[in-house]
Design an enzyme around this catalytic site. Structure first.
Site, short mmCIF file in Angstrom:
data_model
loop_
_atom_site.label_atom_id
_atom_site.label_comp_id
_atom_site.label_asym_id
_atom_site.label_seq_id
_atom_site.Cartn_x
_atom_site.Cartn_y
_atom_site.Cartn_z
N LYS A 167 1.93 65.83 4.80
CA LYS A 167 2.12 67.11 4.11
C LYS A 167 1.14 67.22 2.94
CE LYS A 167 4.42 69.25 6.64
NZ LYS A 167 4.11 68.43 7.68
N HIS A 178 0.30 42.85 3.19
CA HIS A 178 -0.64 42.25 4.16
C HIS A 178 -1.97 42.99 4.18
CE1 HIS A 178 2.71 39.85 5.48
NE2 HIS A 178 3.42 40.92 5.72
N GLU A 218 -2.37 67.77 4.33
CA GLU A 218 -2.54 69.08 5.00
C GLU A 218 -2.80 70.20 4.00
OE1 GLU A 218 0.16 69.52 9.00
OE2 GLU A 218 1.23 69.07 7.16
N ASN A 276 -9.22 82.62 24.01
CA ASN A 276 -8.54 81.49 23.34
C ASN A 276 -8.57 80.32 24.32
OD1 ASN A 276 -6.86 79.67 22.08
ND2 ASN A 276 -5.01 80.63 22.89
N GLY A 277 -9.30 79.29 23.97
CA GLY A 277 -9.40 78.15 24.89
C GLY A 277 -10.79 77.54 24.82
N ARG A 280 -2.72 81.14 13.86
CA ARG A 280 -3.42 80.51 14.97
C ARG A 280 -4.90 80.30 14.67
NH1 ARG A 280 -0.23 81.00 19.67
NH2 ARG A 280 -2.04 80.43 20.91
N CYS A 339 -7.02 79.86 18.99
CA CYS A 339 -7.24 81.19 18.44
C CYS A 339 -6.06 82.07 18.79
CB CYS A 339 -8.51 81.77 19.07
SG CYS A 339 -9.94 80.72 18.84
N TRP A 373 -10.25 80.08 15.49
CA TRP A 373 -10.21 78.72 14.94
C TRP A 373 -11.37 78.03 15.63
CZ3 TRP A 373 -8.87 73.63 16.92
CH2 TRP A 373 -8.67 72.68 15.91
N LYS A 387 -1.73 76.34 13.47
CA LYS A 387 -0.31 76.05 13.66
C LYS A 387 -0.05 75.20 14.89
CE LYS A 387 3.92 75.98 12.69
NZ LYS A 387 4.29 75.04 11.64
N GLU A 430 5.25 61.29 7.21
CA GLU A 430 5.33 62.75 7.15
C GLU A 430 5.00 63.25 5.74
OE1 GLU A 430 6.10 66.83 8.02
OE2 GLU A 430 5.26 65.10 9.08
#
Ligand code: BG6
Length: 605
Positions: free
Chosen positions: A482, A501, A485, A97-98, A28, A2, A71, A600, A478
């Site tokens: 993207k 395989h 996301e 935050n935590g 955040r 957060c 968040w 983020k 990557e």
């Protein structure tokens, strides 16, 4: 993770100052938000689902308050679980935050003391625990200390007490918290970027430090020793660039950050070569006697680490491995002498990586960090490090931080290789090519319109694969990340040689596959893989170097990058994939910079 903010000062404009700060902290968390403003007799709380613009105007003319972006970790996304949280008797209000790991135990204790709760969050339990102690005629500091001693977990906190309307109490354990020092005003924030442009004096708080701030002054106390610390000596001056957090002519921060890569890479490499460009220098890092490298990271940082592994083994001839930080912390890791642990973190606050570094240090391994945030928790946890110097990265999906890290890892491999198998002449050759990267990225970005057309054409697909071999495998991973996301499409990445395989079973007519073939030395191997998937009807979209040619019946369309040495090709090849994902997300009407369920950097395990 957060975002928290606190403000005391000015003339009754705390509401607008807090809302501006929350806006800068939205990366955040954007599940819900809220602010609490003090008045002479009360603390007024105002919450909303989603982001800051949904908050209504209180117009209280208050000069002191706290704010929060959520968040969600504990409890659903609803108003009851949104912060700020007030205690049962409204004597205490906080933002957190935590994660409090023993919150249920504390809740049982408080229920026996007739406390009741509105929501499901650990933070609401903590505010009531502080009130429980405060109602024992203790000072706010004492009440906070007793409550914190009962808590297992992490926190960045900003706390208000109803009978102290101009004062804010702040403290941290693992979660970041910075004090902003102004004329007749003081701030608290999870990140210095949330402080107004004119605030350039900050104190980065350490674990277990309590800061008490009001309009005029601040005091820092070490909670365990109850000693007052000399606050003024801790003040640091920070440099800010006005347009860092402004969108300018771009449609979103991701577009701005993709297009800033020529300059961000230039900023990362400038000043890191000796006069005659024969040697790379990373100030203050002892790179002697290194015979193994372990990379740590999460998300995009992990994929940069995987590319770093290829660079270390192919260029420096040093065995290397890459670990998910969240896995490394909980397993018994080998401790070979001469092991260099390199932690990769843009934000410098990802707690999985912070804890993994502590684990490596417990094993007496040399740990350095490559990070983008000066004085971040990770930067302060290690003795030595390399700052990326690329300015704030605001879009949740990381782009410029990846190419900057990849370039710095290439330089680290060349420098370590100088201690092993690379001659002075070879080093000069590598450095000559590394200094060309910004202009090569510029040329790669010139293909944006073709990439946008391809995204328009493919926007209705709901699944896509990415194939790459050697340097291109981390880039395939990557690229797939993207797309996941920001478009929420299903996407997979495979080492090209691996598809036969198993995953080849998924390939049938019209399956869209991005094939990354820009590592020139592997052309023949790549052609045989492209033929394998073409034979099953795949729709193949090729990423290749400009002068490379491939049999026309093995691909539908090609996206070119400029000709370059193999070790530069991964840094350029990721850019068409960044642009493709962004344009696809825009065609699908997604919020590119604020994808659902993500943040983020994540400061909870
Ligand atoms: C995730 C971000 O939360 O954390 C990713 O959404 C990022 O973009 C990852 O790559 C790791 O973050 P950091 O700051 O440690 O590099």
């Amino acid at each position: 993770m957060c975002g928290i903010i606190g403000y005391t000062g000015g003339n009754g404009d705390a509401e607008s100052v807090l809302k501006q700060g929350l806006k800068s902290l939205e990366y955040r968390g954007y599940d819900s938000c809220g602010i609490a403003l003090t008045t002479d007799s009360n603390i007024e709380i105002n919450k909303a689902i989603g982001c800051t613009k949904n908050l209504s105007l209180s117009n209280l003319g208050s000069s002191c308050g706290i704010g929060h972006n959520r968040w969600a970790t504990h409890g659903k996304v609803n108003l009851e679980n949104a912060h700020p949280h007030s205690s049962l008797n409204q004597q205490v209000v906080l933002v957190h935050n935590g994660v409090i790991e023993n919150s249920e135990e504390i809740k049982d204790f408080l229920v026996n003391k007739n406390y009741t709760f509105q929501g499901e969050t650990d933070s609401e339990i903590l505010v009531n625990l502080i009130e429980y102690y405060y109602r024992r005629d203790l000072t706010p500091t004492k009440a906070i200390k007793l409550a914190i001693d009962d808590v297992v977990g992490t926190f960045g906190l900003a706390i208000l007490f109803r009978d102290k309307p101009e004062t804010i109490y702040g403290l941290r354990r693992s979660s970041p918290l910075v004090l902003g020092v102004g004329e007749n005003e003081h701030f608290l924030a999870s990140d210095a970027n949330a402080l107004p442009y004119q605030i350039d004096k900050v104190v980065y708080l350490d674990d277990g430090q309590l800061v008490i701030l009001n309009k005029k002054k601040f005091a820092i106390k070490n909670l365990s020793s109850d000693k007052d610390l000399e606050g003024l000596s801790k003040i640091k001056k920070i440099k800010k660039r006005k347009n860092d957090t402004e969108l300018g002519e771009y449609s979103c921060f991701m577009e701005k950050e993709i297009h800033s890569q020529p300059s961000s890479i230039r900023d990362s490499i400038t000043g890191r070569f000796n006069e005659d460009f024969s040697c790379i220098k990373f100030g203050g890092i002892n790179l002697n006697k290194i015979n193994r490298v372990v990379f740590l990271g999460c998300g995009t940082a992990y994929y940069a680490g995987l590319l770093g592994k290829y660079y270390m083994e192919n260029i420096a001839g040093i065995p290397a491995s890459v670990e998910f930080s969240s896995e490394y912390k909980y397993k018994n890791n080998p401790t070979e002498q001469g092991t260099l642990v390199v932690a990769l973190s843009q934000s410098g606050e990802t707690i999985d990586t912070l804890e993994a570094i502590k684990e490596a240090q417990n094993k007496n391994l040399q740990a350095i960090a490559i990070t983008n945030v000066v004085s971040s928790s990770i930067a302060r946890q290690v003795e030595e490090g390399i700052y990326q110097r690329i300015g704030p990265e605001i879009s949740v999906a990381s782009t410029k931080a990846f190419t900057s890290k990849a370039t710095l890892l290439l330089m680290l491999a060349v420098q370590l290789g100088r201690h092993h198998n690379i001659s002075p002449l070879e080093s000069i050759g590598y450095i000559k090519q590394i200094r060309r990267i910004p202009e090569l990225v510029e040329q790669t970005l010139e293909h944006r319109d073709e990439i946008r057309e391809l995204a328009a054409k493919l926007q209705l697909y709901d699944v896509m694969d990415f194939l790459g071999r050697q340097y291109m495998y981390p880039i395939a991973l990557e690229g797939a990340l993207k797309l996941k996301e920001i478009t929420y499409m299903d996407s997979h990445a495979y080492a090209s040689g691996e598809i036969k395989h198993g995953p080849l079973a998924l390939v049938r007519d019209g399956r869209a596959i991005f094939f990354l073939a820009s590592q020139a030395s592997l052309k023949d191997k790549n052609i045989s893989n492209m033929k394998e998937i073409a034979a099953r009807g795949a729709d193949t979209y090729l990423v290749k170097q400009k002068s490379q040619e491939f049999p026309e019946d093995t691909y539908s369309e090609a996206l070119n990058i400029p000709n370059c040495p193999d070790y530069i090709s991964p840094i350029l090849s990721v850019i068409p994939l960044q642009l493709f994902s962004m344009y696809t997300a825009q065609f699908k009407g997604k919020n590119v910079d604020r994808p659902r369920n993500l943040a983020k950097s994540v400061t909870v395990e």
